[in-house]
Design a protein around this motif. Sequence first.
Motif, PDB file in Angstrom:
ATOM      1  N   PHE A  13       0.828  -1.205   0.000  1.00  0.00           N
ATOM      2  CA  PHE A  13       0.000   0.000   0.000  1.00  0.00           C
ATOM      3  C   PHE A  13       0.866   1.259   0.000  1.00  0.00           C
ATOM      4  O   PHE A  13       0.457   2.291  -0.539  1.00  0.00           O
ATOM      5  N   GLU A  14       2.059   1.172   0.578  1.00  0.00           N
ATOM      6  CA  GLU A  14       2.997   2.293   0.490  1.00  0.00           C
ATOM      7  C   GLU A  14       3.374   2.537  -0.969  1.00  0.00           C
ATOM      8  O   GLU A  14       3.442   3.689  -1.432  1.00  0.00           O
ATOM      9  N   ASP A  15       3.627   1.441  -1.699  1.00  0.00           N
ATOM     10  CA  ASP A  15       3.972   1.561  -3.114  1.00  0.00           C
ATOM     11  C   ASP A  15       2.823   2.152  -3.921  1.00  0.00           C
ATOM     12  O   ASP A  15       3.022   2.988  -4.812  1.00  0.00           O
ATOM     13  N   VAL A  16       1.607   1.705  -3.630  1.00  0.00           N
ATOM     14  CA  VAL A  16       0.421   2.175  -4.354  1.00  0.00           C
ATOM     15  C   VAL A  16       0.218   3.671  -4.110  1.00  0.00           C
ATOM     16  O   VAL A  16      -0.048   4.441  -5.040  1.00  0.00           O
ATOM     17  N   LYS A  17       0.351   4.086  -2.871  1.00  0.00           N
ATOM     18  CA  LYS A  17       0.189   5.494  -2.528  1.00  0.00           C
ATOM     19  C   LYS A  17       1.288   6.346  -3.160  1.00  0.00           C
ATOM     20  O   LYS A  17       1.013   7.409  -3.744  1.00  0.00           O
ATOM     21  N   ALA A  18       2.525   5.872  -3.077  1.00  0.00           N
ATOM     22  CA  ALA A  18       3.646   6.637  -3.618  1.00  0.00           C
ATOM     23  C   ALA A  18       3.544   6.806  -5.128  1.00  0.00           C
ATOM     24  O   ALA A  18       3.972   7.821  -5.685  1.00  0.00           O
ATOM     25  N   ALA A  19       2.948   5.831  -5.795  1.00  0.00           N
ATOM     26  CA  ALA A  19       2.805   5.916  -7.251  1.00  0.00           C
ATOM     27  C   ALA A  19       1.842   7.014  -7.667  1.00  0.00           C
ATOM     28  O   ALA A  19       1.957   7.564  -8.766  1.00  0.00           O
ATOM     29  N   GLY A  20       0.865   7.318  -6.789  1.00  0.00           N
ATOM     30  CA  GLY A  20      -0.109   8.353  -7.109  1.00  0.00           C
ATOM     31  C   GLY A  20      -1.554   7.907  -7.088  1.00  0.00           C
ATOM     32  O   GLY A  20      -2.457   8.708  -7.365  1.00  0.00           O
ATOM     33  N   PHE A  21      -1.795   6.642  -6.737  1.00  0.00           N
ATOM     34  CA  PHE A  21      -3.180   6.170  -6.632  1.00  0.00           C
ATOM     35  C   PHE A  21      -3.855   6.797  -5.415  1.00  0.00           C
ATOM     36  O   PHE A  21      -3.226   7.037  -4.378  1.00  0.00           O
ATOM     37  N   LYS A  22      -5.167   7.007  -5.540  1.00  0.00           N
ATOM     38  CA  LYS A  22      -5.926   7.630  -4.460  1.00  0.00           C
ATOM     39  C   LYS A  22      -6.703   6.613  -3.625  1.00  0.00           C
ATOM     40  O   LYS A  22      -7.126   6.929  -2.509  1.00  0.00           O
ATOM     41  N   SER A  23      -6.870   5.421  -4.165  1.00  0.00           N
ATOM     42  CA  SER A  23      -7.721   4.446  -3.484  1.00  0.00           C
ATOM     43  C   SER A  23      -7.278   3.036  -3.830  1.00  0.00           C
ATOM     44  O   SER A  23      -6.518   2.807  -4.777  1.00  0.00           O
ATOM     45  N   VAL A  24      -7.796   2.087  -3.048  1.00  0.00           N
ATOM     46  CA  VAL A  24      -7.575   0.672  -3.332  1.00  0.00           C
ATOM     47  C   VAL A  24      -8.887  -0.069  -3.142  1.00  0.00           C
ATOM     48  O   VAL A  24      -9.629   0.173  -2.190  1.00  0.00           O
ATOM     49  N   ARG A  25      -9.193  -0.918  -4.101  1.00  0.00           N
ATOM     50  CA  ARG A  25     -10.324  -1.827  -3.972  1.00  0.00           C
ATOM     51  C   ARG A  25      -9.772  -3.151  -3.455  1.00  0.00           C
ATOM     52  O   ARG A  25      -8.825  -3.702  -4.023  1.00  0.00           O
ATOM     53  N   ILE A  26     -10.357  -3.650  -2.375  1.00  0.00           N
ATOM     54  CA  ILE A  26      -9.870  -4.875  -1.730  1.00  0.00           C
ATOM     55  C   ILE A  26     -10.925  -5.956  -1.905  1.00  0.00           C
ATOM     56  O   ILE A  26     -11.858  -6.072  -1.107  1.00  0.00           O
ATOM     57  N   PRO A  27     -10.814  -6.764  -2.969  1.00  0.00           N
ATOM     58  CA  PRO A  27     -11.752  -7.870  -3.152  1.00  0.00           C
ATOM     59  C   PRO A  27     -11.493  -8.959  -2.110  1.00  0.00           C
ATOM     60  O   PRO A  27     -10.342  -9.301  -1.823  1.00  0.00           O
ATOM     61  N   VAL A  28     -12.573  -9.523  -1.565  1.00  0.00           N
ATOM     62  CA  VAL A  28     -12.457 -10.559  -0.527  1.00  0.00           C
ATOM     63  C   VAL A  28     -13.444 -11.681  -0.844  1.00  0.00           C
ATOM     64  O   VAL A  28     -14.635 -11.426  -1.059  1.00  0.00           O
ATOM     65  N   THR A  29     -12.953 -12.911  -0.867  1.00  0.00           N
ATOM     66  CA  THR A  29     -13.831 -14.073  -1.026  1.00  0.00           C
ATOM     67  C   THR A  29     -14.031 -14.738   0.331  1.00  0.00           C
ATOM     68  O   THR A  29     -13.062 -15.049   1.027  1.00  0.00           O
ATOM     69  N   TYR A  30     -15.288 -14.963   0.693  1.00  0.00           N
ATOM     70  CA  TYR A  30     -15.630 -15.518   2.000  1.00  0.00           C
ATOM     71  C   TYR A  30     -16.030 -16.990   1.931  1.00  0.00           C
ATOM     72  O   TYR A  30     -16.228 -17.637   2.960  1.00  0.00           O
ATOM     73  N   ALA A  31     -16.118 -17.541   0.726  1.00  0.00           N
ATOM     74  CA  ALA A  31     -16.737 -18.856   0.528  1.00  0.00           C
ATOM     75  C   ALA A  31     -16.162 -19.953   1.411  1.00  0.00           C
ATOM     76  O   ALA A  31     -16.902 -20.803   1.923  1.00  0.00           O
ATOM     77  N   ASP A  32     -14.846 -19.957   1.603  1.00  0.00           N
ATOM     78  CA  ASP A  32     -14.208 -21.021   2.381  1.00  0.00           C
ATOM     79  C   ASP A  32     -13.928 -20.621   3.821  1.00  0.00           C
ATOM     80  O   ASP A  32     -13.108 -21.268   4.493  1.00  0.00           O
ATOM     81  N   HIS A  33     -14.596 -19.580   4.281  1.00  0.00           N
ATOM     82  CA  HIS A  33     -14.343 -19.076   5.634  1.00  0.00           C
ATOM     83  C   HIS A  33     -15.587 -19.077   6.512  1.00  0.00           C
ATOM     84  O   HIS A  33     -15.605 -18.428   7.562  1.00  0.00           O
ATOM     85  N   PHE A  34     -16.606 -19.821   6.092  1.00  0.00           N
ATOM     86  CA  PHE A  34     -17.790 -19.987   6.936  1.00  0.00           C
ATOM     87  C   PHE A  34     -17.578 -21.172   7.872  1.00  0.00           C
ATOM     88  O   PHE A  34     -17.121 -22.239   7.456  1.00  0.00           O
ATOM     89  N   THR A  35     -17.898 -20.958   9.139  1.00  0.00           N
ATOM     90  CA  THR A  35     -17.728 -22.035  10.126  1.00  0.00           C
ATOM     91  C   THR A  35     -19.056 -22.659  10.537  1.00  0.00           C
ATOM     92  O   THR A  35     -19.078 -23.593  11.334  1.00  0.00           O
ATOM     93  N   SER A  36     -20.169 -22.137  10.019  1.00  0.00           N
ATOM     94  CA  SER A  36     -21.476 -22.748  10.259  1.00  0.00           C
ATOM     95  C   SER A  36     -22.341 -22.521   9.033  1.00  0.00           C
ATOM     96  O   SER A  36     -22.017 -21.701   8.168  1.00  0.00           O
TER      97      SER A  36
END
Length: 576
Positions: free
Chosen positions: A78-101
């Motif tokens: 994220f330091e690299d992304v910010k230093a390059a000049g980007f203003k934001s980051v989209r953080i995709p997250v998959t939950y499919a294999d993280h359900f415990t019930s």
Amino acid sequence: MKRAFTTWSLGLVLLHQSFAERISLRTNGIVACDGEFSPISAADYIAAINPGWNLGNTLDAVPNEGSWNNPPVVASTFEDVKAAGFKSVRIPVTYADHFTSSSPDWTIDPAWLQRVSDVVDMALENGLFVITNVHHDSWEWADVTASGANLTLIEEKLYRSWVQIGEKLGCKSSSVAFEPINEPPANTAEDGTELNKINDLFLQALAESGGFNTQRVVTLVGGGMDSIKTSQWFEAPTGFSNPWAIQYHYYSPYDFIFQAWGKTVWGSDADKAAMEADFANIRGNFTDIPLVIGEFEANMQLEPAARRKYIDFAVRTARKYDTSVILWDNGDGALERATHTWRDAILMDIMFNAAEGVSNSLSDSTIDASATEQLSSAYLFHKVGDDVTDQTATFLLNGNTIKSVKIANGAALSSPKDYSISAGTVTFKKAFLSTYLSPTAAPGSKANLTISFSAGADASVEIVQWDVPTLGATTSQAVPGSDLLIPITWKGLYKVAAVKMLREDGVYLFDDWTQWLGPLQQARGTYSGQWDRDGTHVTIKEAAVSQVISGKVSTTFTFEFYPRVAGNAVNYTLTV
């Protein structure tokens, strides 16, 4: 069209006959936050995030972070992304294999929620805006178009997921926005109606989760996050207080973006008109709604001048239609995370300047789909065995002027000794080029030149001595069940332009309709799905091997390289 919304109402629950009537609604929310929240309008938020960067193939990997081509993310990314000049980051997250019930609670592993929260904080600590979502769950369990899809269960699981995500992230600042689900499939108006319901359930789950979530910006979605399907079927939510925008994705034209069917040229008037029509269409359908293109990109293996022209025009046209952009990066594209370097720094500067409305000068390249060769001013190519001569590189100045030409160490070339300029054309002199090139010089990249202009991004010119690569073998019998890796000795650039796949009876191995395309596309296969390259090998993918076997006809694969000119290709024949 203008979209409006009213105050939150409990009556919304009655809209959801399949699931929502069973919801135990907590209007006071689960999470209470200390401190204050600084509200921001959706329009201001979307404007502030431009341009953004995607943390692709990371937390969205299946089954877990690190399962695909990237290790777990670290703060320095994220330091690299910010230093390059980007203003934001989209953080995709998959939950499919993280359900415990399972139903009805669908409990998400607290450790996974904590990891998501920690990664969001990494981005926030670097001054980046964040959009996070539920990602590949769209095809893991939330595909409303699947045969026999249990819509009630999909709604319940999506709702419970967002209650928990909202609870975990509910006290984050207004720099964090939520997106309900990535690219949800939709084929019919009925599917579109179901996705509108999912948008509503997502908002209702955020309200139940508490925190600052009813004030938080959200980017809502339409069918497949496709601009046409979204325009056709998206309906604005009512009864919620969240400021909202629409997010869509743009990967068009498919053949260029994914290097399919040999298409490696872009930039004609028709190409530009098609893209502008797409952007104008969705803007025309949502005139007062903030819009963001949450993913767009063009294959890193493409010829760079064409790729840079595409990105420049896409970002510039998005700006024209008041649309922000977030670059997709799966870890093999823009940022080399391990070395903290941008694989095409020129492309990054082009994007940042275009986002600000600054005119870029660009390397010229072939735009004619009927051409038999592809030329590019991103390179000066010299073939082994040829005498060195003057060479030219032409640039699309776009209102700028050429200011200087430098070599990699920053030293300026001298005009007219090393080069001369006529409008947008630079002629590099034989004496200068002979510093790097000769009839007997070994093949490979010899030098990189930087062309600077009166405004906008620089352009680069790579000096390359080339010869036709050689394969370690030229034929074998087709064997089912796996990819075929063929040793190769590269003699110039580490790039494959296209692969022609032609049976010995003259029939195209795939897609005989490509006979109606230009000469550089006829009978060509598709990168990644049918061919690839990896280090010291080129690859015929298992799908292509199987096609040869099922067709029972020996097939020649012609690997074509850059420069894409007659003779710069090698053949490999699979027999049956």
